[in-house]
Motif scaffolding. Sequence first.
Motif, short mmCIF file in Angstrom:
data_model
loop_
_atom_site.label_atom_id
_atom_site.label_comp_id
_atom_site.label_asym_id
_atom_site.label_seq_id
_atom_site.Cartn_x
_atom_site.Cartn_y
_atom_site.Cartn_z
N LYS A 1 0.83 -1.21 0.00
CA LYS A 1 0.00 0.00 0.00
C LYS A 1 0.87 1.26 0.00
O LYS A 1 0.47 2.30 -0.49
N GLU A 2 2.04 1.15 0.60
CA GLU A 2 2.94 2.31 0.62
C GLU A 2 3.49 2.64 -0.76
O GLU A 2 3.53 3.80 -1.15
N VAL B 1 -6.51 4.25 -0.66
CA VAL B 1 -5.62 4.27 0.50
C VAL B 1 -5.07 5.67 0.75
O VAL B 1 -4.55 6.32 -0.15
N SER B 2 -5.17 6.11 1.98
CA SER B 2 -4.67 7.43 2.37
C SER B 2 -3.17 7.51 2.16
O SER B 2 -2.44 6.58 2.51
N ARG C 1 -1.33 9.91 3.55
CA ARG C 1 -0.70 10.60 4.67
C ARG C 1 -0.13 9.58 5.65
O ARG C 1 -0.83 8.65 6.04
N TYR C 2 1.10 9.78 6.03
CA TYR C 2 1.74 9.00 7.10
C TYR C 2 1.99 7.54 6.71
O TYR C 2 2.90 7.27 5.94
N THR C 3 1.20 6.62 7.20
CA THR C 3 1.52 5.19 7.06
C THR C 3 1.83 4.79 5.62
O THR C 3 2.77 4.03 5.38
N PHE C 4 1.02 5.24 4.68
CA PHE C 4 1.15 4.75 3.31
C PHE C 4 1.67 5.82 2.35
O PHE C 4 1.51 5.71 1.15
N GLU C 5 2.30 6.84 2.89
CA GLU C 5 2.98 7.85 2.09
C GLU C 5 3.98 7.16 1.15
O GLU C 5 4.76 6.33 1.59
N ASN C 6 3.93 7.49 -0.12
CA ASN C 6 4.89 6.90 -1.07
C ASN C 6 6.31 7.29 -0.74
O ASN C 6 6.56 8.45 -0.40
#
Lengths: 250, 250, 250, 250, 250, 250
Positions: free
Chosen positions: A87-88, A226-227, A229-234
């Motif tokens: 997801k990232e 998928v958001s 911001r933060y956890t899944f930031e590319n």
Amino acid sequence: MPRIVYIDPVGPEGACHSLKEELEGIKHKRTEVEFIHLNRGPRHLEYRYYESLIIPDLLHTIRNLEEKGYDAAIIGCFYDPGLLVAKEIASRIVITAPAEASLHIAATLGYKFSIIVGREKWIPRIMENIEFYGLKDKLASFKTLGLGALDFHADEAFTVKKLKEKAIEAVEQDRAEVIILGCTMQFGFYKELQEYIKVPVIDTIIASFKYAEFLVELRNRFGWQVSKRYTFENPPFSEISKWQLDQQYP
Amino acid sequence: MPRIVYIDPVGPEGACHSLKEELEGIKHKRTEVEFIHLNRGPRHLEYRYYESLIIPDLLHTIRNLEEKGYDAAIIGCFYDPGLLVAKEIASRIVITAPAEASLHIAATLGYKFSIIVGREKWIPRIMENIEFYGLKDKLASFKTLGLGALDFHADEAFTVKKLKEKAIEAVEQDRAEVIILGCTMQFGFYKELQEYIKVPVIDTIIASFKYAEFLVELRNRFGWQVSKRYTFENPPFSEISKWQLDQQYP
Amino acid sequence: MPRIVYIDPVGPEGACHSLKEELEGIKHKRTEVEFIHLNRGPRHLEYRYYESLIIPDLLHTIRNLEEKGYDAAIIGCFYDPGLLVAKEIASRIVITAPAEASLHIAATLGYKFSIIVGREKWIPRIMENIEFYGLKDKLASFKTLGLGALDFHADEAFTVKKLKEKAIEAVEQDRAEVIILGCTMQFGFYKELQEYIKVPVIDTIIASFKYAEFLVELRNRFGWQVSKRYTFENPPFSEISKWQLDQQYP
Amino acid sequence: MPRIVYIDPVGPEGACHSLKEELEGIKHKRTEVEFIHLNRGPRHLEYRYYESLIIPDLLHTIRNLEEKGYDAAIIGCFYDPGLLVAKEIASRIVITAPAEASLHIAATLGYKFSIIVGREKWIPRIMENIEFYGLKDKLASFKTLGLGALDFHADEAFTVKKLKEKAIEAVEQDRAEVIILGCTMQFGFYKELQEYIKVPVIDTIIASFKYAEFLVELRNRFGWQVSKRYTFENPPFSEISKWQLDQQYP
Amino acid sequence: MPRIVYIDPVGPEGACHSLKEELEGIKHKRTEVEFIHLNRGPRHLEYRYYESLIIPDLLHTIRNLEEKGYDAAIIGCFYDPGLLVAKEIASRIVITAPAEASLHIAATLGYKFSIIVGREKWIPRIMENIEFYGLKDKLASFKTLGLGALDFHADEAFTVKKLKEKAIEAVEQDRAEVIILGCTMQFGFYKELQEYIKVPVIDTIIASFKYAEFLVELRNRFGWQVSKRYTFENPPFSEISKWQLDQQYP
Amino acid sequence: MPRIVYIDPVGPEGACHSLKEELEGIKHKRTEVEFIHLNRGPRHLEYRYYESLIIPDLLHTIRNLEEKGYDAAIIGCFYDPGLLVAKEIASRIVITAPAEASLHIAATLGYKFSIIVGREKWIPRIMENIEFYGLKDKLASFKTLGLGALDFHADEAFTVKKLKEKAIEAVEQDRAEVIILGCTMQFGFYKELQEYIKVPVIDTIIASFKYAEFLVELRNRFGWQVSKRYTFENPPFSEISKWQLDQQYP
């Protein structure tokens, strides 16, 4: 016409090739389904080591699918290996996996669920995911069959017998209201078990496939994806190319 | 051809009649959608008292829909009023509601979500549901607008301004990765807010409608429907008729 | 001279009329006690559906008692049906119920308590209350007798035998230090069981009655009554009358 | 004479070569210390993708160190990348990492600790580890500097200023009693900050190195080494060789 | 040359005098070890009352050791009696105790641990410490032997047999990956049990001694010692002398 | 005629002698109240060290009161010092304390409560009790005044001003529905604050006294007294006398 790929994240020998047919049978009419495996890899992923080995190939496979415009990829193992990192790195392609999908469905169908796994070894690994998904309060219990991932179909009658025993314990003693078959290799058993035990029994391959279709629709229609911001930031693609990571990890 | 009913669980005056059109716009091609309200009731459900009043009518409405063969009913209020008891009395009809649907979707799209509600008063009531659904570990924060359920569309520019302020706080200070608009009366705002804040913003009417379609498919194809063990065990219909409950509560 | 009403929240047939006498035996000298039931209703409340049906009548009964100047009302079922909403609509009358009272007392008398209920079905419903009251860390276990609410007095010797078995399990295996009899219909058994098992055994009717007296005193002497901020904020009576809710729900 | 290797789990360009000297300064007299990096890799590991890429090389490095008889390996990044899987494949070599070591030490020195990280992005990743280590109840807060892993030493005076600000907030507002510098790249700052803030400030490189020495002694003297039941059970080496994993992943 | 004192916090008759020799066998070469007991006191500390009696003497002993320049004191009972208050009054001397040390070590060596205690009575007392140390999520189970603190060495063969039984249950049924022997009086058994059960078995005297050495080194080299903010803030010595507490409690 | 003793667990100089009068004003007509202090001790108990010193005397005082047939003893400090051990040594006398009583009352009157304390130092100590009582989920926040236990009455106008500020913050920002004045030395302020803030404000001396009366009645009428299994099991009096503990600790 959503195009969804089910990735059996093991090497060619371990891949369960009959799955494609199964998925054809459960997809939406307009969905196109493909089934792939990795070019190398162990035959199962019971150990964290095996998972770690396949993840880079899996991620590159997913990046490739994204570039080709696929709509969703399913990582076909109940450990949901690499789901968070996939997801990232993904930008738009939907990615889901058996545990994520099954846990949300099971939590909707009953107050508590139990998960029937092959071996005790798997439990802490699965528990990590349950904690991340935020659903540990819904867990009634884990039950174990004493079988490895490659054993479920060796003697199917025996597997069914053990599944029934453990499902009864889960429902009667642990007060589970839903059963999750905690390994994709337990495919083919949910129906018989569900008729027997009379609570929903979740086949996690099916769950993940239908969840993927659902998530693709949410993305296409409402922009819910998928958001970032933060956890899944590319990761910054400038860094990836400056450091030549694609060349370093071919 | 799934037939789904969206129930606005308030009296005729409070019901948001334009919703039917909206739902027509988001449904699957083959889904049939209906929009109903109750024959009596308050105009909003911010208080537990209002909820308690409408629940018997709501349940009888749902039993009626089930008898007529509808596939799903949505209880259109973010308190999910009567959802648990509706699942208890239902046998086959799918029932879902805005919070249940939104929380599972939001938990899938990000690590933590925030919920923007109208007034502090609502928070403990919503929290009860989050605990039951097992998702409290995913909650980053509640944010409040200082508006009642009937105020959101009085001055929409003001509402949007407040929503943006609170969404920024949720994302920047509370590290929310997803925003849930915690009242069905906040319909119509998600798109603008989503473009502004650049994380998924869940409209809970849409979420519940699509979740209903999804759950109907799981039921029809795989027999995955609400577990009838324990929590959602039907009351014995023999008792209901022996005690003449239908006559006592017309 | 505090006036306290014990409400058996079922219809006339289900009401346990001998309770009045019992309560006379345990009240403070100056307390006046009344025993009432509802004019209609099921005979027990094991199902959420039955609860939902009786709650509007129960609330109107309580509003009526408040207007007449009663000091306290007890909602006589271990599900504490409608307790939260009753506190919301009440202004001054004290309202309590068996689970609320018993859980606080049990938590004071020992480190962990077990609750002996009739059927597994009840457990998630009771658990919801325990979570709201904030006492789930004190729960050692639930034990079930396999009896419905109306069965406890069918064969009392059998019930006692089962209670003893389950109490032993709770204390010896689950390390409970206190036992709660998790249904008001288990009245009459606490003494024999307490002598047998030698830990406190809480009769929840008694507990709720004495807790009501205690809370009335706190209110009268120190002004400590249910907080009207947030959770138990009254619905605006202007709305109730503008919407003619009293006429709509007679 | 314990031989301990500190692995900077990045490629040659990113590795902080001056660390060897630092470690020489803090080791036990009899310990031998080596410092290595990987032959390829990104320059920092702020993203899960970068972690995933380096883990197979890291694991093979550790297997190699184990074969050569080293006593311990430290995985030098506060994400503790691959720590769990490294413990799974290892048989006897001690493996630890900055977060594991620092969290246990901080939990011993105070009731609550705060972790100062570079960017919000890191928090969910670190939180996963804290949950696995079982120490989330000891966390007072995360504080963020708004700096990436490679930025801390660009303007050290600025970094120190920000560290002081955030440490004050952690102690005064969040009631932290201990501060953890949540990135190995924050080396060199703990002393000045500790003198300033007057609570322990944990440098995580030092913490992990001393913890490694401690764990080696426990292993050598008392046989206390990572449990091989369940979580860290070795993958069967017969499978690894039958499937030619070593050849497949050179 | 660190000087460490092991305090057996019971009266002269109860003290286990052979421990000094044991500790000599496990200390670092340069460590000096002393073994002391109190001048009065019960022979074991199974009850909170006994603990409460000895704590003032224990604290004064520790203050005395600190004044004499000792580096560390170990409070030798698995209840860790007085550990928190000892850290409060101490300024520089390191203080640790068996549970604190063992729990951190066990949490490092496996995902979950079980604690084998003598009697059920001890469990809530030990649980209090586990909660304070923040490690309750790592607890698989408590197992009880049915033996008091003074009984373990009465029939050692019997104790070993029971320990093996309970360790098997802990590992096989409760999925413990590490065993802690939850009483200092269980010294002498860990090795045989560890060889039998093949997971780490922590002797808590050894654990606390080695942890003390470790903490002394952290203090001496890096200034990492108990935080003096909040929990362990020293009582003002001006008050102590103004109120003549030293004279009042000689 | 219940006889209740309020113990101010400090030395003669610190004891708040006017309390007796206050208690006379709030007791039941038939209750007899006494007020005592210890013969030696510090003037307040803000530090664990001070607590530890007074506990043996406190316990012997309570044992003495029990022998003389008193019905209840209240340990008058919001740390509830020695409450657990006092319940352990007592056989029949009821023992309660300000935090235990206030927390249960506050949890009954609102969804969440805040506790206003003097100094941050107190918070972890109070938190320990909240965890043991099982009520941590009800805690909205701690607020601190920056005043020591002996400062509240130095400038009462200032104290009231600070209390109002902090109460507003607790209710408006932290969503507290009830306020607890977290130190017995805050007596005298609850009424004014309650009128100002319009949520219940619990004076903990009053709360503990009324709770004692309530518990005495439960004991006398229903035999509900502290469980003697496990946590509060009496130490064997044979041991106490064999070891001459009474002589050793006069």
